[in-house]
Scaffold this motif. Sequence first.
Motif, PDB file in Angstrom:
ATOM      1  N   SER A   1       3.651  12.960  26.558  1.00 53.93           N
ATOM      2  CA  SER A   1       2.547  13.331  25.677  1.00 53.93           C
ATOM      3  C   SER A   1       1.181  13.074  26.287  1.00 53.93           C
ATOM      4  O   SER A   1       0.244  13.845  26.074  1.00 53.93           O
TER       5      SER A   1
ATOM      6  N   HIS B   1      -8.921  23.429  21.109  1.00 52.05           N
ATOM      7  CA  HIS B   1      -9.410  24.623  20.409  1.00 52.05           C
ATOM      8  C   HIS B   1     -10.697  24.337  19.655  1.00 52.05           C
ATOM      9  O   HIS B   1     -11.645  25.137  19.697  1.00 52.05           O
TER      10      HIS B   1
ATOM     11  N   SER C   1       6.698  14.795  21.481  1.00 52.27           N
ATOM     12  CA  SER C   1       5.876  15.446  22.504  1.00 52.27           C
ATOM     13  C   SER C   1       5.311  16.770  22.009  1.00 52.27           C
ATOM     14  O   SER C   1       4.152  17.110  22.286  1.00 52.27           O
ATOM     15  N   LEU C   2       6.139  17.534  21.273  1.00 51.06           N
ATOM     16  CA  LEU C   2       5.654  18.798  20.728  1.00 51.06           C
ATOM     17  C   LEU C   2       4.520  18.578  19.737  1.00 51.06           C
ATOM     18  O   LEU C   2       3.519  19.308  19.727  1.00 51.06           O
ATOM     19  N   PHE C   3       4.686  17.558  18.899  1.00 52.21           N
ATOM     20  CA  PHE C   3       3.620  17.242  17.938  1.00 52.21           C
ATOM     21  C   PHE C   3       2.351  16.829  18.664  1.00 52.21           C
ATOM     22  O   PHE C   3       1.242  17.255  18.309  1.00 52.21           O
ATOM     23  N   SER C   4       2.499  15.994  19.681  1.00 48.94           N
ATOM     24  CA  SER C   4       1.339  15.542  20.442  1.00 48.94           C
ATOM     25  C   SER C   4       0.667  16.700  21.167  1.00 48.94           C
ATOM     26  O   SER C   4      -0.567  16.810  21.200  1.00 48.94           O
ATOM     27  N   ALA C   5       1.493  17.604  21.737  1.00 49.32           N
ATOM     28  CA  ALA C   5       0.943  18.765  22.446  1.00 49.32           C
ATOM     29  C   ALA C   5       0.186  19.673  21.495  1.00 49.32           C
ATOM     30  O   ALA C   5      -0.897  20.181  21.808  1.00 49.32           O
ATOM     31  N   TYR C   6       0.747  19.881  20.296  1.00 51.28           N
ATOM     32  CA  TYR C   6       0.065  20.715  19.297  1.00 51.28           C
ATOM     33  C   TYR C   6      -1.260  20.082  18.882  1.00 51.28           C
ATOM     34  O   TYR C   6      -2.281  20.769  18.769  1.00 51.28           O
ATOM     35  N   ARG C   7      -1.236  18.775  18.685  1.00 51.13           N
ATOM     36  CA  ARG C   7      -2.456  18.084  18.275  1.00 51.13           C
ATOM     37  C   ARG C   7      -3.529  18.183  19.358  1.00 51.13           C
ATOM     38  O   ARG C   7      -4.702  18.455  19.073  1.00 51.13           O
ATOM     39  N   GLU C   8      -3.128  17.980  20.610  1.00 47.95           N
ATOM     40  CA  GLU C   8      -4.101  18.055  21.708  1.00 47.95           C
ATOM     41  C   GLU C   8      -4.634  19.472  21.891  1.00 47.95           C
ATOM     42  O   GLU C   8      -5.824  19.668  22.147  1.00 47.95           O
ATOM     43  N   SER C   9      -3.737  20.468  21.760  1.00 43.41           N
ATOM     44  CA  SER C   9      -4.194  21.855  21.895  1.00 43.41           C
ATOM     45  C   SER C   9      -5.147  22.231  20.766  1.00 43.41           C
ATOM     46  O   SER C   9      -6.110  22.986  20.966  1.00 43.41           O
ATOM     47  N   TYR C  10      -4.903  21.673  19.575  1.00 44.86           N
ATOM     48  CA  TYR C  10      -5.800  21.930  18.446  1.00 44.86           C
ATOM     49  C   TYR C  10      -7.162  21.290  18.692  1.00 44.86           C
ATOM     50  O   TYR C  10      -8.206  21.885  18.376  1.00 44.86           O
TER      51      TYR C  10
END
Length: 357
Positions: free
Chosen positions: A61, A146, A134-143
């Motif tokens: 993450s 953005h 990791s998917l949740f963390s990646a989504y949060r970081e990408s948001y």
Amino acid sequence: MSKKFIITQAAKKMIEQVSIGLGALLFYGFYFGVTISNLGPAFTFGIFLLPVTIGMVNVFSFYLIPKFLFTQKYFWFALYTVYTIVISIFLIALSAFYAFLYINSLESLGTEFILTKNLYLIIVAVYIVVLLASLFSAYRESYKVHLRNKELQNALLNGELQLKQEELSYLKMQIHPHFLFNTLNTIYGSAIAKREETPGLILKLSNLLDYILYQTQKSEVPLQDEIDHLKDYLALEKLRHGSKLIISTSWPENTEKIKIAPMLLLPLLENSFKHGKSQNGQAFVDLSLEVNDETINFTLKNSRDEHENISNLTSSGIGLANIKKRLQLLYPESHSFYIEKEKDYFLVQLQIITKKS
């Protein structure tokens, strides 16, 4: 960076790690205790797997995903992922072995703990937790990225808008001195000749000055205001030239709710007098303004000396370059501007698609 900010960030990080640990523990308790009545050994087994689980979540993450995946370094992301998986399999197997020995050594549990899953399923369970976290963390970081990009884009647009407004203000500043110079010369000539029309000239200049100094601060003004000042300017020039000037005009009737950028048509009319030349002692200006729905059609035709070079149009004052630049800034995709030079006249045609207020 303030101490309070550092403490706040550390607290957020701690809460995040605890949340990941509790979520993983609940998952392990359900996963390993689904076939037994006593969930104590299942949660205990899960506790032994927590260090390697949280460690892998942090590696993916906060290091592999942001440093390699988000930056499109796919080869290095794949390579380090393989290294992490190989090392983690060894650590998971080691943690499961010691967890099994520890649980079966506790007499307080009252029974031997028999694993309901083999090593392969234990590894799968750990990677399910790692993947979800990791998917949740990646989504949060990408948001977050953005949002930062959106803020930067808004800041860039605001900066461009401010530059646009400053450029428009500068272009207007070029208009004012040029216009005043010509008009004051007209009044000066009238005063020298002691004409009775001089007070009328001064009054019309006063109206034009009020328009220039105050109305041009607005982004748009009613089209009728621009028309009124076109008429005032024509009256000033008619008084100056007298019978040597023939003026023909056509004005629209349906100007209600139509707005236009201030001082956009007036400079075109001013140029027609500045660069127009009389022919055999006579000069003419034909002005036509039409409004069809949201479209303004402005046509201006004036006499010229055939020896006058069109390059002189931009040699001083506001020039056509100024007018073209303002049109590009104010009506970038909703205008057409056409200039025609013939032997004995200039023709300017301007079409603007505007909106009713």
